[in-house]
Design a protein around this motif. Structure first.
Motif, PDB file in Angstrom:
ATOM      1  N   ALA A  98     -11.441   8.479 -17.676  1.00 62.25           N
ATOM      2  CA  ALA A  98     -10.636   8.360 -18.895  1.00 62.25           C
ATOM      3  C   ALA A  98     -10.193   6.909 -19.036  1.00 62.25           C
ATOM      4  N   VAL A  99     -10.750   6.217 -20.021  1.00 60.28           N
ATOM      5  CA  VAL A  99     -10.323   4.853 -20.327  1.00 60.28           C
ATOM      6  C   VAL A  99      -9.216   4.950 -21.375  1.00 60.28           C
ATOM      7  N   VAL A 100      -8.018   4.512 -21.003  1.00 56.99           N
ATOM      8  CA  VAL A 100      -6.836   4.714 -21.837  1.00 56.99           C
ATOM      9  C   VAL A 100      -6.097   3.386 -22.023  1.00 56.99           C
ATOM     10  N   SER A 101      -5.080   3.427 -22.854  1.00 57.53           N
ATOM     11  CA  SER A 101      -4.239   2.247 -23.044  1.00 57.53           C
ATOM     12  C   SER A 101      -3.434   1.979 -21.776  1.00 57.53           C
ATOM     13  N   GLN A 102      -2.883   0.783 -21.691  1.00 57.81           N
ATOM     14  CA  GLN A 102      -2.087   0.433 -20.518  1.00 57.81           C
ATOM     15  C   GLN A 102      -0.892   1.356 -20.376  1.00 57.81           C
ATOM     16  N   ALA A 103      -0.276   1.719 -21.505  1.00 54.09           N
ATOM     17  CA  ALA A 103       0.887   2.613 -21.467  1.00 54.09           C
ATOM     18  C   ALA A 103       0.505   3.985 -20.931  1.00 54.09           C
ATOM     19  N   ASP A 104      -0.627   4.528 -21.383  1.00 55.40           N
ATOM     20  CA  ASP A 104      -1.072   5.835 -20.895  1.00 55.40           C
ATOM     21  C   ASP A 104      -1.478   5.760 -19.426  1.00 55.40           C
ATOM     22  N   TYR A 105      -2.053   4.645 -19.025  1.00 55.45           N
ATOM     23  CA  TYR A 105      -2.422   4.462 -17.621  1.00 55.45           C
ATOM     24  C   TYR A 105      -1.169   4.446 -16.741  1.00 55.45           C
ATOM     25  N   ASP A 106      -0.158   3.701 -17.161  1.00 57.96           N
ATOM     26  CA  ASP A 106       1.094   3.657 -16.401  1.00 57.96           C
ATOM     27  C   ASP A 106       1.750   5.033 -16.352  1.00 57.96           C
ATOM     28  N   ALA A 107       1.653   5.782 -17.462  1.00 60.54           N
ATOM     29  CA  ALA A 107       2.237   7.125 -17.493  1.00 60.54           C
ATOM     30  C   ALA A 107       1.516   8.053 -16.520  1.00 60.54           C
ATOM     31  N   HIS A 108       0.202   7.910 -16.396  1.00 64.30           N
ATOM     32  CA  HIS A 108      -0.549   8.742 -15.454  1.00 64.30           C
ATOM     33  C   HIS A 108      -0.136   8.433 -14.018  1.00 64.30           C
ATOM     34  N   LEU A 109       0.000   7.151 -13.683  1.00 61.01           N
ATOM     35  CA  LEU A 109       0.442   6.792 -12.336  1.00 61.01           C
ATOM     36  C   LEU A 109       1.844   7.326 -12.061  1.00 61.01           C
ATOM     37  N   ALA A 110       2.705   7.278 -13.081  1.00 60.30           N
ATOM     38  CA  ALA A 110       4.060   7.802 -12.924  1.00 60.30           C
ATOM     39  C   ALA A 110       4.038   9.309 -12.678  1.00 60.30           C
ATOM     40  N   SER A 111       3.128  10.015 -13.348  1.00 55.36           N
ATOM     41  CA  SER A 111       3.041  11.470 -13.140  1.00 55.36           C
ATOM     42  C   SER A 111       2.567  11.791 -11.730  1.00 55.36           C
ATOM     43  N   LEU A 112       1.623  11.011 -11.186  1.00 59.35           N
ATOM     44  CA  LEU A 112       1.188  11.222  -9.809  1.00 59.35           C
ATOM     45  C   LEU A 112       2.323  10.934  -8.838  1.00 59.35           C
ATOM     46  N   ARG A 113       3.086   9.899  -9.151  1.00 60.64           N
ATOM     47  CA  ARG A 113       4.233   9.563  -8.286  1.00 60.64           C
ATOM     48  C   ARG A 113       5.270  10.682  -8.325  1.00 60.64           C
ATOM     49  N   ALA A 114       5.472  11.281  -9.503  1.00 63.19           N
ATOM     50  CA  ALA A 114       6.439  12.372  -9.633  1.00 63.19           C
ATOM     51  C   ALA A 114       5.983  13.609  -8.864  1.00 63.19           C
TER      52      ALA A 114
ATOM     53  N   LEU B 184       0.809  -1.214   0.000  1.00 62.55           N
ATOM     54  CA  LEU B 184       0.000   0.000   0.000  1.00 62.55           C
ATOM     55  C   LEU B 184       0.842   1.264   0.000  1.00 62.55           C
ATOM     56  N   ASP B 185       2.075   1.175   0.489  1.00 59.97           N
ATOM     57  CA  ASP B 185       2.941   2.354   0.500  1.00 59.97           C
ATOM     58  C   ASP B 185       3.319   2.790  -0.911  1.00 59.97           C
ATOM     59  N   ASN B 186       3.188   1.908  -1.887  1.00 58.31           N
ATOM     60  CA  ASN B 186       3.498   2.249  -3.276  1.00 58.31           C
ATOM     61  C   ASN B 186       2.279   2.750  -4.036  1.00 58.31           C
ATOM     62  N   SER B 187       1.137   2.856  -3.360  1.00 55.86           N
ATOM     63  CA  SER B 187      -0.069   3.376  -4.007  1.00 55.86           C
ATOM     64  C   SER B 187       0.110   4.862  -4.332  1.00 55.86           C
ATOM     65  N   VAL B 188      -0.661   5.332  -5.289  1.00 58.44           N
ATOM     66  CA  VAL B 188      -0.665   6.762  -5.620  1.00 58.44           C
ATOM     67  C   VAL B 188      -2.111   7.247  -5.600  1.00 58.44           C
ATOM     68  N   TYR B 189      -2.275   8.555  -5.471  1.00 63.71           N
ATOM     69  CA  TYR B 189      -3.628   9.076  -5.338  1.00 63.71           C
ATOM     70  C   TYR B 189      -3.779  10.388  -6.082  1.00 63.71           C
TER      71      TYR B 189
END
Length: 313
Positions: free
Chosen positions: A255-271, A154-159
């Protein structure tokens, strides 16, 4: 001979029904419900099921209506008072075959509609054993928090925490509403999704219009919605439970997106440093809701901080 004539009579009726259905547009075939686009997949794996139940129910009800109207018109014409007739017609007090018919047929219709509804609801409400994506969605007056949970850690979750609605001038009446960025929930296409639905204050309802389904968010309770989004696109969502003064502004997008775009969104929240599980620490104090920790002042200060972050202050 009589059976042959009946078949001949049914043939043009069946042909007319087939021709009528074949000439229907996508909107007409799905009862003018949202969630469908010509030549593309439905919005989710459950959208077609809801549409079929809706259209099937209406076809059944229209058939009953047409038969009822036909019988009423037929009786009014055939048994009308004719010129020269006097007195009352022959009165029929009881007719057991008709009484049984009028009792059994509606009962069959009601039980049939109930059975199809219960079957589809049971399928839709079945949770995935191993969803690909788990998201915690929190409703609050009057916005949304979305937590993209890492079930392994859970510590690796993003919000993504939405800014709650506030009057433009709390000290004055009728001064309007602070415009806010509508929060967006990101989902990967063709992945099994489980959304865990909770509320931070009063009861809300999580409704994605094109998905043809909604789930209530009850204080002190967690509800679950499992589905698979099957078409890339942006969909409108809103709260469907009257929850206070700015209920109509409690909107969100999906927003229903591709897996790559979904991963990019999570990465942006993490950043952005939005890492961790955003749980009940922002819940409003309400003993009936099962215990939350923050006071109204703490929620207000958090709200101001979030708005300043969005404005770059």
């Amino acid at each position: 001979m009589r059976s042959i004539s009946r078949r001949l009579l049914l043939l043009p009726i069946a042909a007319g029904v087939v021709l009528a259905l074949s000439g229907c547009t996508t909107d007409q075939l799905h009862g003018y419900l949202p969630g469908f686009i010509d030549g593309q997949a439905p919005a989710t794996n459950q959208t077609q099921r809801v549409s079929d139940l809706w259209v099937g129910s209406w076809i059944t009800l229209l058939a009953v209506g047409v038969i009822t109207w036909a019988l009423i018109i037929w009786a009014a014409i055939v048994y009308r008072r004719r010129r020269g007739q006097t007195g009352l017609p022959v009165q029929l007090r009881y007719n057991m075959p008709l009484e049984i018919f009028y009792t059994v047929v509606p009962l069959i219709l009601v039980l049939g509609l109930f059975a199809f509804t219960a079957r589809d609801q049971s399928i839709i409400e079945t949770r995935y054993e191993k969803p690909d994506v788990t998201i915690d969605a929190y409703g609050k007056q009057w916005s949304w928090d979305f937590v993209y949970a890492d079930t392994a850690n859970l510590d690796n979750s993003v919000y993504d925490q939405g800014v709650q609605a506030e009057p433009s001038d709390p000290g004055a009446a009728g001064t309007g509403f602070v415009e806010k960025t509508i929060p967006t929930l990101y989902l990967p296409v063709n992945r099994k999704v489980e959304i865990q639905l909770r509320t931070r204050d009063v009861n809300h309802s999580f409704w994605v219009i094109d998905f043809l389904y909604k789930k209530d968010m009850i204080a002190g309770q967690t509800n679950y919605w499992d589905f698979t989004p099957t078409r890339i696109g942006t969909y409108e969502g809103k709260c469907a439970e009257l929850c206070g003064e700015y209920h109509s502004r409690m909107l969100f997008n999906v927003a229903v997106v591709s897996q790559a775009d979904y991963d990019a969104h999570l990465a942006s929240l993490r950043a952005q440093g939005k890492i961790g599980s955003l749980g009940t620490e922002y819940d409003k104090v309400d003993g009936s809701a099962g215990g939350s920790q923050n006071t109204g002042d703490e929620v207000g200060s958090s709200n101001t901080r979030l708005r300043n972050e969005r404005n770059g202050n």
